[in-house]
Design an enzyme around this catalytic site. Structure first.
Site, PDB file in Angstrom:
ATOM      1  N   GLY A  53       0.641  -0.861  -0.278  1.00 26.84           N
ATOM      2  CA  GLY A  53      -0.019  -0.401  -0.067  1.00 26.84           C
ATOM      3  C   GLY A  53       0.962   0.728  -0.102  1.00 26.84           C
ATOM      4  N   CYS A  80       5.162  -6.129   1.501  1.00 29.89           N
ATOM      5  CA  CYS A  80       5.748  -4.645   1.246  1.00 29.89           C
ATOM      6  C   CYS A  80       4.788  -4.164   2.939  1.00 29.89           C
ATOM      7  CB  CYS A  80       5.372  -3.928   0.244  1.00 29.89           C
ATOM      8  SG  CYS A  80       6.167  -2.557  -0.431  1.00 29.89           S
ATOM      9  N   TYR A  81       4.340  -3.013   2.407  1.00 28.73           N
ATOM     10  CA  TYR A  81       3.085  -2.417   3.900  1.00 28.73           C
ATOM     11  C   TYR A  81       2.998  -3.220   4.746  1.00 28.73           C
ATOM     12  CZ  TYR A  81       0.355   1.094   6.044  1.00 28.73           C
ATOM     13  OH  TYR A  81      -0.188   1.631   7.235  1.00 28.73           O
ATOM     14  N   HIS A 165       8.157  -8.045  -3.793  1.00 27.94           N
ATOM     15  CA  HIS A 165       6.646  -8.493  -4.494  1.00 27.94           C
ATOM     16  C   HIS A 165       7.054  -9.691  -5.160  1.00 27.94           C
ATOM     17  CE1 HIS A 165       4.933  -4.489  -2.926  1.00 27.94           C
ATOM     18  NE2 HIS A 165       5.239  -3.999  -3.794  1.00 27.94           N
ATOM     19  N   GLU A 167       4.426 -11.113  -6.241  1.00 23.82           N
ATOM     20  CA  GLU A 167       3.057 -11.508  -7.588  1.00 23.82           C
ATOM     21  C   GLU A 167       3.565 -10.456  -8.309  1.00 23.82           C
ATOM     22  OE1 GLU A 167       3.295  -9.336  -4.452  1.00 23.82           O
ATOM     23  OE2 GLU A 167       2.473  -7.371  -4.691  1.00 23.82           O
ATOM     24  N   ASP A 223     -17.880 -14.033 -21.432  1.00 24.45           N
ATOM     25  CA  ASP A 223     -18.516 -14.047 -20.178  1.00 24.45           C
ATOM     26  C   ASP A 223     -19.953 -14.148 -20.019  1.00 24.45           C
ATOM     27  OD1 ASP A 223     -16.219 -13.127 -19.205  1.00 24.45           O
ATOM     28  OD2 ASP A 223     -16.295 -11.294 -19.061  1.00 24.45           O
ATOM     29  N   SER A 224     -20.967 -13.623 -20.688  1.00 27.12           N
ATOM     30  CA  SER A 224     -21.911 -13.877 -20.849  1.00 27.12           C
ATOM     31  C   SER A 224     -21.992 -15.654 -21.399  1.00 27.12           C
ATOM     32  CB  SER A 224     -22.603 -12.983 -22.276  1.00 27.12           C
ATOM     33  OG  SER A 224     -22.489 -13.119 -23.375  1.00 27.12           O
ATOM     34  N   LYS A 365     -10.989 -13.214 -15.005  1.00 33.65           N
ATOM     35  CA  LYS A 365     -11.605 -14.378 -16.395  1.00 33.65           C
ATOM     36  C   LYS A 365     -10.083 -15.557 -17.380  1.00 33.65           C
ATOM     37  CE  LYS A 365     -13.091 -12.252 -19.994  1.00 33.65           C
ATOM     38  NZ  LYS A 365     -13.979 -11.466 -20.157  1.00 33.65           N
TER      39      LYS A 365
END
Ligand code: XMP
Length: 510
Positions: A53, A80-81, A165, A167, A223-224, A365
């Protein structure tokens, strides 16, 4: 199903952490750091991840780790934060770093532990503060040039902190580091797979709708389509898919929707050809927002008629996905000025009185795609590039007539074919299409003067569609597309390539 709760302290990477955890096949949810304990603990997490953050822990009003997290006795990973806030809360000392560390760095692992492999690791750093004194009970795990405590742990209490990080892709060992925390420290089962997602969604949809009838609007969007396919798997004959052909789709799309749903999935499909009505409604309109409005209204009316004909089922399937849910609760979204009315066109308003069935509400997604493939939807649909709800109407600049739509569709088909043949549709572009301009220019064909319209080829690269760059397509490919369009499409004598990024332009021309 085992789960991890991720608390977001305002990191630009918070969603990325959640995606990486899911990629390790562990279910997780993302919460604002100040979400209520009832909400977060309702997930029954096996551990917590605290994101980075922008704040400094020693500033007044800086976000704190909630007491219920520290009091839970569950494993905690601070990034991190998140690490600094944990150190601060537990009696360590955090101070501004003389040298801020941004970008690529290297850490040296000094202590064997379940997260970090031995040796020197390339990592991604982004911090201005650092920990100068560890809290009681913690030991250092790694150091970097600028951080004596680039990683720390209190193994007895299962609390870990990383200054870097894990990620982001620039930390190559990131997935293994996160897996170490999830599987070895939290002892979470890695059982979040396409199959288990389907099983769980099926059960939930069945519980939600009971014996009632359900409607889904399908248009060929990823998606639909996946949402409808999941509901079909869950309640079969209780679902009716409605496909409104607006006449504004690309070449072959109406047929592929009918094949995918009606034939391949065996869903009950009502296909309505409303193209004449849409064209009539669009007559004389040139303003982009007016086109969007008219199409949106017409779509809702057409759908209402179909729903009435089917006895107004109480449930409607929507393809809402997790980033929509997370982002719509972020405060700065609401302030963004309206450039185009996007997400309400081709969608159906909440006021229509349906109860919503949203089986993708907690999926990213890539998970939606994996589920779609596992359900048997075709690859072409699963990997389809985004296509705006108002369809070709916003790519047919000026008046939308049948003749001009035919022209645009033919040119767009050629561009897609050539891009696909060159492998560029999937690999080099996030979105590629043709726009027809209401501009005529002089040309010469054979010995004849021509005076015909211009098409634009637009191809962009982007990760998030918020910003984009024009794709550097090979010139031979551009040449092939141009010559085929001019030779094969009557009424077009010029092709131009759009070399504008977003911003300042947008991806679509209207
Ligand atoms: P822009 O043109 O704003 O587009 O850079 C960003 C992304 O949104 C899509 N787009 C739309 N999608 N209804 C939609 O459902 C719309 O009216 C609409 N306008 C743009 C666009 O194709 C791109 O992917």
């Amino acid at each position: 199903m085992d789960a991890i709760a991720i608390l977001d302290f305002g990191s630009q990477y918070a969603q990325l952490i959640a995606r990486r955890v899911r990629e390790a096949h562990v279910y997780c949810e993302l919460f604002p750091y100040d979400a209520s304990s009832v909400q977060v603990l309702g997930l029954r997490p096996k551990g917590f991840i605290l994101s980075g953050g922008p704040a400094s822990v020693y500033e007044p009003g800086a976000p704190q780790i909630p007491a219920y997290v520290l009091g839970s006795g569950l494993p905690i990973l601070g990034i991190c934060y998140g690490m600094q806030a944990m150190a601060h809360a537990l009696g360590g000392r955090v101070a501004p770093s003389a040298d801020r560390e941004f970008g690529k760095a290297e850490v040296e692992v000094t202590e064997q532990n379940p997260l970090l492999p031995d040796g020197r690791l390339p990592v991604w750093m982004s911090h201005g503060d650092r920990i100068d004194a560890l809290p009681p009970g913690f030991a250092p795990l790694a150091r970097s040039d600028n951080s004596p405590y680039a990683a720390m742990a209190n193994p007895a209490e299962k609390r870990y902190g990383l200054q870097f990080h894990p990620e982001v892709r620039h930390t190559p060992d990131g997935p293994a580091i996160l897996r170490g925390f999830l599987v070895d420290v939290c002892e979470a089962k890695a059982d979040w797979t396409a199959e288990s997602i389907i099983d769980q969604a099926v059960e939930q949809v069945r519980r939600q709708v009971g014996k009632e009838q359900v409607l889904a609007a399908v248009s060929g969007g990823v998606d639909s389509s996946v949402a409808a396919a999941l509901v079909q798997r869950a309640v079969g004959d209780q679902l009716t898919c409605v496909f409104v052909d607006t006449g504004l789709l690309r070449h072959g799309e109406p047929e592929s929707v009918v094949t995918a749903f009606g034939e391949d999935l065996g869903a009950r499909l009502v296909a309505v050809n409303a193209s004449e009505a849409f064209l009539e409604a669009l007559e004389g309109l040139t303003d982009p927002e007016a086109k969007r409005r008219v199409i949106g209204e017409k779509f809702v009316r057409t759908f209402e008629e179909q729903a009435a004909g089917l006895g107004n089922p109480p449930y409607l399937v929507q393809g809402t996905i997790y980033p929509d849910v997370v982002e719509s609760s972020a405060p700065d979204r609401q302030k963004a000025s309206r450039i185009k009315t996007h997400h309400n066109v081709g969608g159906l308003p909440r006021e229509m009185g349906f109860s919503l069935v949203e089986p993708l509400r907690y999926l990213f997604k890539d998970e939606v795609r994996a589920v779609g493939l596992a359900l048997g939807l075709p690859e072409s649909l699963i990997w389809r590039q985004p296509f705006p709800g108002p369809g070709l109407a916003v790519r047919c600049l000026g008046e939308v007539s049948l003749e001009r739509l035919i022209r645009l569709r033919a040119a767009d088909r050629i561009a897609s074919e050539e891009l696909a043949l060159a492998g560029s549709l999937r690999d080099d572009t996030a979105q590629a299409f043709v726009v027809l301009l209401p501009v005529r220019s002089v040309g010469v064909m054979g010995d004849q003067r021509t005076y015909a319209e211009t098409v634009v080829l637009r191809a962009v690269t982007t990760d998030d569609f918020m910003t984009a760059d024009w794709a550097r397509l090979p010139s031979e490919l551009l040449a092939r597309i141009s010559s085929r369009i001019v030779n094969e499409v009557a009424g077009v004598n010029r092709v131009v390539y759009d070399i504008t990024s977003k911003p300042p332009a947008t991806i679509e021309w209207e």
